[in-house]
Design an enzyme around this catalytic site. Structure first.
Site, PDB file in Angstrom:
ATOM      1  CB  CYS A  93      -9.098  24.332  16.950  1.00  0.00           C
ATOM      2  SG  CYS A  93     -10.264  24.749  18.191  1.00  0.00           S
ATOM      3  NE  ARG A 127     -16.995  22.319  24.696  1.00  0.00           N
ATOM      4  CZ  ARG A 127     -15.608  22.504  24.279  1.00  0.00           C
ATOM      5  NH1 ARG A 127     -15.238  22.443  23.086  1.00  0.00           N
ATOM      6  NH2 ARG A 127     -14.996  22.681  25.381  1.00  0.00           N
ATOM      7  CG  HIS A 196     -11.355  20.672  15.165  1.00  0.00           C
ATOM      8  ND1 HIS A 196      -9.925  20.240  15.215  1.00  0.00           N
ATOM      9  CD2 HIS A 196     -11.576  21.439  16.216  1.00  0.00           C
ATOM     10  CE1 HIS A 196      -9.525  20.661  16.509  1.00  0.00           C
ATOM     11  NE2 HIS A 196     -10.521  21.453  17.177  1.00  0.00           N
TER      12      HIS A 196
HETATM   13  N1  GLN Z   1      -9.575  24.080  24.403  1.00  0.00           N
HETATM   14  C1  GLN Z   1      -9.819  25.193  23.171  1.00  0.00           C
HETATM   15  C2  GLN Z   1     -11.132  25.536  23.342  1.00  0.00           C
HETATM   16  O1  GLN Z   1     -11.891  24.870  23.713  1.00  0.00           O
HETATM   17  C3  GLN Z   1      -9.570  24.407  22.075  1.00  0.00           C
HETATM   18  C4  GLN Z   1     -10.292  23.091  21.498  1.00  0.00           C
HETATM   19  C5  GLN Z   1     -10.116  22.537  20.294  1.00  0.00           C
HETATM   20  O2  GLN Z   1      -8.828  22.599  19.892  1.00  0.00           O
HETATM   21  N2  GLN Z   1     -11.112  22.086  19.655  1.00  0.00           N
HETATM   22  O3  GLN Z   1     -11.353  26.497  22.788  1.00  0.00           O
END
Ligand code: GLN
Length: 249
Positions: A93, A127, A196
Protein backbone atom coordinates in the site's frame (compact mmCIF):
# COMPACT_ATOMS: atom_id res chain seq x y z
CA UNK A 1 21.34 -21.03 3.33
CA UNK A 2 20.71 -17.69 4.89
CA UNK A 3 18.07 -15.10 4.04
CA UNK A 4 18.91 -11.50 4.83
CA UNK A 5 15.83 -9.29 5.10
CA UNK A 6 15.84 -5.51 5.27
CA UNK A 7 12.74 -4.03 6.92
CA UNK A 8 12.55 -0.42 5.75
CA UNK A 9 10.98 2.26 7.97
CA UNK A 10 9.43 -0.26 10.41
CA UNK A 11 8.28 2.43 12.86
CA UNK A 12 6.63 4.61 10.18
CA UNK A 13 5.12 2.16 7.72
CA UNK A 14 3.27 -0.51 9.64
CA UNK A 15 -0.48 -0.20 9.23
CA UNK A 16 -2.64 -3.19 10.20
CA UNK A 17 0.36 -5.11 11.49
CA UNK A 18 2.04 -5.39 8.10
CA UNK A 19 5.20 -6.55 9.85
CA UNK A 20 3.41 -9.84 10.58
CA UNK A 21 4.43 -10.78 7.05
CA UNK A 22 8.06 -10.88 8.13
CA UNK A 23 7.23 -13.22 11.00
CA UNK A 24 5.58 -15.55 8.51
CA UNK A 25 8.53 -15.45 6.11
CA UNK A 26 10.96 -16.03 8.97
CA UNK A 27 9.04 -19.05 10.26
CA UNK A 28 8.52 -20.61 6.84
CA UNK A 29 12.23 -20.25 6.10
CA UNK A 30 13.34 -21.57 9.50
CA UNK A 31 11.06 -24.60 9.24
CA UNK A 32 13.13 -25.49 6.18
CA UNK A 33 16.45 -25.00 7.92
CA UNK A 34 17.12 -21.61 6.32
CA UNK A 35 18.57 -19.02 8.67
CA UNK A 36 16.94 -15.59 8.70
CA UNK A 37 18.37 -12.24 9.69
CA UNK A 38 16.07 -9.20 9.82
CA UNK A 39 17.61 -5.71 9.91
CA UNK A 40 15.74 -2.47 10.48
CA UNK A 41 16.80 0.41 8.28
CA UNK A 42 15.08 3.78 8.69
CA UNK A 43 15.46 7.55 8.31
CA UNK A 44 19.05 8.60 7.76
CA UNK A 45 20.45 5.06 7.96
CA UNK A 46 22.84 3.93 5.24
CA UNK A 47 21.62 1.22 2.88
CA UNK A 48 24.23 -1.16 1.54
CA UNK A 49 22.78 -2.85 -1.56
CA UNK A 50 25.01 -5.90 -1.13
CA UNK A 51 23.69 -6.76 2.32
CA UNK A 52 20.14 -7.94 1.63
CA UNK A 53 18.17 -10.57 -0.28
CA UNK A 54 14.69 -9.19 0.44
CA UNK A 55 13.36 -5.71 1.20
CA UNK A 56 10.06 -5.08 2.93
CA UNK A 57 7.99 -1.88 3.25
CA UNK A 58 4.58 -1.73 4.91
CA UNK A 59 1.79 0.78 4.39
CA UNK A 60 1.15 4.03 6.19
CA UNK A 61 -0.91 7.20 6.41
CA UNK A 62 -0.15 10.17 4.14
CA UNK A 63 1.70 12.06 6.89
CA UNK A 64 4.19 9.26 7.52
CA UNK A 65 4.52 8.71 3.80
CA UNK A 66 5.60 12.34 3.42
CA UNK A 67 8.43 11.81 5.93
CA UNK A 68 9.52 8.55 4.32
CA UNK A 69 9.34 9.99 0.79
CA UNK A 70 12.10 12.49 1.54
CA UNK A 71 14.42 9.81 2.87
CA UNK A 72 13.60 7.40 0.05
CA UNK A 73 14.89 9.89 -2.48
CA UNK A 74 18.33 9.30 -0.97
CA UNK A 75 17.95 5.52 -0.60
CA UNK A 76 16.25 4.98 -3.97
CA UNK A 77 19.38 4.46 -6.09
CA UNK A 78 20.79 1.94 -3.56
CA UNK A 79 17.50 0.09 -3.49
CA UNK A 80 17.46 -0.08 -7.29
CA UNK A 81 21.02 -1.33 -7.29
CA UNK A 82 20.12 -4.08 -4.80
CA UNK A 83 17.26 -5.19 -7.03
CA UNK A 84 19.48 -5.13 -10.09
CA UNK A 85 21.85 -7.43 -8.16
CA UNK A 86 18.99 -9.90 -7.64
CA UNK A 87 17.29 -8.90 -4.40
CA UNK A 88 13.51 -9.27 -4.06
CA UNK A 89 11.08 -6.78 -2.56
CA UNK A 90 7.59 -6.72 -1.07
CA UNK A 91 5.93 -3.32 -0.61
CA UNK A 92 2.42 -2.85 0.69
CA UNK A 93 0.00 0.00 0.00
CA UNK A 94 1.70 3.23 1.15
CA UNK A 95 5.12 1.62 0.60
CA UNK A 96 4.07 0.47 -2.86
CA UNK A 97 2.87 3.98 -3.75
CA UNK A 98 6.20 5.54 -2.74
CA UNK A 99 8.13 3.16 -4.94
CA UNK A 100 6.18 4.33 -7.97
CA UNK A 101 6.78 7.62 -9.80
CA UNK A 102 4.70 9.80 -7.48
CA UNK A 103 1.71 9.89 -5.15
CA UNK A 104 -0.65 12.89 -5.20
CA UNK A 105 -2.64 12.99 -1.95
CA UNK A 106 -6.26 14.11 -1.57
CA UNK A 107 -5.03 17.49 -0.28
CA UNK A 108 -2.96 18.00 -3.44
CA UNK A 109 0.50 17.30 -2.01
CA UNK A 110 2.76 15.44 -4.37
CA UNK A 111 5.29 12.99 -2.97
CA UNK A 112 7.97 12.12 -5.48
CA UNK A 113 8.54 8.39 -5.66
CA UNK A 114 11.57 6.29 -6.36
CA UNK A 115 10.33 5.18 -9.80
CA UNK A 116 11.19 1.58 -9.09
CA UNK A 117 7.73 0.51 -10.24
CA UNK A 118 6.51 2.17 -13.48
CA UNK A 119 3.26 3.29 -11.81
CA UNK A 120 1.81 6.52 -10.45
CA UNK A 121 -0.84 7.16 -7.83
CA UNK A 122 -3.49 9.84 -7.46
CA UNK A 123 -5.88 10.02 -4.49
CA UNK A 124 -9.58 9.88 -5.30
CA UNK A 125 -12.42 11.21 -3.19
CA UNK A 126 -13.66 7.93 -1.80
CA UNK A 127 -11.65 5.44 0.23
CA UNK A 128 -11.30 2.05 -1.45
CA UNK A 129 -11.67 -0.30 1.46
CA UNK A 130 -12.78 -3.80 2.28
CA UNK A 131 -11.88 -7.38 1.66
CA UNK A 132 -10.31 -8.37 -1.59
CA UNK A 133 -9.42 -11.51 -3.53
CA UNK A 134 -7.13 -11.62 -6.52
CA UNK A 135 -5.92 -14.19 -9.01
CA UNK A 136 -2.13 -14.40 -9.29
CA UNK A 137 -0.84 -16.45 -12.24
CA UNK A 138 2.63 -17.37 -11.05
CA UNK A 139 1.72 -19.26 -7.88
CA UNK A 140 2.34 -23.00 -7.80
CA UNK A 141 -0.98 -23.59 -6.04
CA UNK A 142 -3.87 -22.19 -8.12
CA UNK A 143 -5.85 -20.61 -5.32
CA UNK A 144 -6.74 -16.93 -5.06
CA UNK A 145 -4.82 -14.58 -2.82
CA UNK A 146 -7.07 -13.06 -0.16
CA UNK A 147 -6.61 -9.89 1.85
CA UNK A 148 -7.82 -6.51 2.99
CA UNK A 149 -7.32 -3.10 1.39
CA UNK A 150 -7.83 0.50 2.54
CA UNK A 151 -6.51 3.32 0.40
CA UNK A 152 -7.39 6.69 -1.05
CA UNK A 153 -4.77 6.36 -3.76
CA UNK A 154 -5.59 5.02 -7.22
CA UNK A 155 -2.56 3.48 -8.84
CA UNK A 156 -2.11 3.20 -12.59
CA UNK A 157 0.46 1.08 -14.37
CA UNK A 158 2.24 2.90 -17.15
CA UNK A 159 1.96 1.35 -20.59
CA UNK A 160 5.70 1.25 -21.12
CA UNK A 161 7.84 -1.64 -22.31
CA UNK A 162 9.57 -2.07 -18.98
CA UNK A 163 8.62 -5.65 -18.32
CA UNK A 164 6.23 -4.92 -15.48
CA UNK A 165 2.72 -6.26 -15.10
CA UNK A 166 -0.03 -6.37 -12.52
CA UNK A 167 0.58 -8.79 -9.66
CA UNK A 168 -2.92 -10.13 -10.15
CA UNK A 169 -6.47 -9.67 -11.42
CA UNK A 170 -9.20 -8.56 -9.04
CA UNK A 171 -11.86 -11.20 -8.33
CA UNK A 172 -13.58 -9.09 -5.67
CA UNK A 173 -12.64 -5.69 -4.27
CA UNK A 174 -10.90 -2.67 -5.83
CA UNK A 175 -7.19 -3.36 -6.37
CA UNK A 176 -4.99 -0.71 -7.98
CA UNK A 177 -7.71 1.76 -8.85
CA UNK A 178 -11.15 0.14 -8.69
CA UNK A 179 -11.60 0.45 -12.45
CA UNK A 180 -9.24 -1.60 -14.59
CA UNK A 181 -9.32 -4.88 -12.64
CA UNK A 182 -5.59 -4.90 -11.93
CA UNK A 183 -4.00 -5.39 -8.54
CA UNK A 184 -0.43 -4.51 -7.57
CA UNK A 185 2.63 -4.62 -9.71
CA UNK A 186 5.27 -7.24 -10.40
CA UNK A 187 8.55 -5.98 -11.74
CA UNK A 188 11.51 -8.32 -11.78
CA UNK A 189 11.62 -9.74 -8.27
CA UNK A 190 9.74 -6.77 -6.80
CA UNK A 191 6.12 -6.96 -5.73
CA UNK A 192 3.92 -4.01 -4.86
CA UNK A 193 0.40 -4.67 -3.61
CA UNK A 194 -2.54 -3.05 -1.84
CA UNK A 195 -3.21 -6.17 0.25
CA UNK A 196 -2.55 -5.24 3.86
CA UNK A 197 -1.94 -6.77 7.23
CA UNK A 198 -0.77 -10.32 7.83
CA UNK A 199 -1.33 -11.13 4.20
CA UNK A 200 1.15 -13.99 4.08
CA UNK A 201 -0.32 -15.77 7.14
CA UNK A 202 -3.40 -16.70 5.14
CA UNK A 203 -1.71 -17.03 1.77
CA UNK A 204 1.04 -19.65 2.17
CA UNK A 205 1.41 -20.00 -1.60
CA UNK A 206 2.26 -16.30 -1.92
CA UNK A 207 4.61 -16.50 1.08
CA UNK A 208 6.58 -19.31 -0.54
CA UNK A 209 6.63 -17.52 -3.88
CA UNK A 210 8.26 -14.50 -2.20
CA UNK A 211 10.71 -16.72 -0.33
CA UNK A 212 11.72 -18.37 -3.60
CA UNK A 213 12.20 -15.00 -5.32
CA UNK A 214 14.41 -13.81 -2.49
CA UNK A 215 16.53 -16.98 -2.29
CA UNK A 216 16.90 -17.38 -6.06
CA UNK A 217 18.46 -13.94 -6.35
CA UNK A 218 21.33 -15.17 -4.23
CA UNK A 219 21.50 -18.94 -4.60
CA UNK A 220 20.05 -19.54 -8.05
CA UNK A 221 17.14 -21.94 -8.57
CA UNK A 222 15.91 -23.23 -5.18
CA UNK A 223 13.46 -26.01 -4.50
CA UNK A 224 11.53 -25.13 -1.35
CA UNK A 225 10.71 -28.21 0.69
CA UNK A 226 6.93 -28.52 0.99
CA UNK A 227 5.70 -27.95 4.54
CA UNK A 228 3.47 -30.64 5.96
CA UNK A 229 -0.09 -29.62 5.44
CA UNK A 230 -0.18 -25.90 6.05
CA UNK A 231 -3.52 -26.84 7.55
CA UNK A 232 -4.04 -23.82 9.75
CA UNK A 233 -3.01 -21.47 6.98
CA UNK A 234 -5.39 -23.00 4.46
CA UNK A 235 -8.18 -23.07 7.02
CA UNK A 236 -7.71 -19.33 7.53
CA UNK A 237 -7.66 -18.84 3.77
CA UNK A 238 -10.82 -20.89 3.25
CA UNK A 239 -12.65 -19.21 6.11
CA UNK A 240 -11.82 -15.81 4.70
CA UNK A 241 -12.68 -16.68 1.14
CA UNK A 242 -15.95 -18.37 1.96
CA UNK A 243 -17.09 -15.87 4.54
CA UNK A 244 -16.63 -12.88 2.32
CA UNK A 245 -16.88 -14.11 -1.21
CA UNK A 246 -18.99 -17.22 -1.44
CA UNK A 247 -21.99 -16.66 -3.61
CA UNK A 248 -20.70 -13.34 -4.95
CA UNK A 249 -19.32 -14.75 -8.12
N1 GLN B 1 -2.07 6.94 2.55
C1 GLN B 1 -2.21 6.05 1.43
C2 GLN B 1 -3.61 6.04 0.85
O1 GLN B 1 -4.56 6.34 1.54
C3 GLN B 1 -1.78 4.67 1.83
C4 GLN B 1 -2.62 4.06 2.89
C5 GLN B 1 -2.20 2.70 3.33
O2 GLN B 1 -1.01 2.35 3.33
N2 GLN B 1 -3.19 1.93 3.76
O3 GLN B 1 -3.78 5.72 -0.29
Amino acid sequence: MKLRICHLYPELLNLYGDRGNLLVLRRRAEWRGIQVEISWVSLGDPLDPKNYDLFFLGGGPDQEQGIVAQDLIVKGPYLKEALARGAALLAICGGYQLLGRYYRTASGQVFSGVGLFPVYTIAGDKRLKGNIAIKVEDLSIPRPVVGFENHMGRTYLEASEEGHRPLGRVLFGYGNNGVDGTEGCLYGRAIGTYLHGPLLAKNPHLADYILSLALEGRYGQVELMPLPGDEMEWRAHEAFFHRFFKGKR
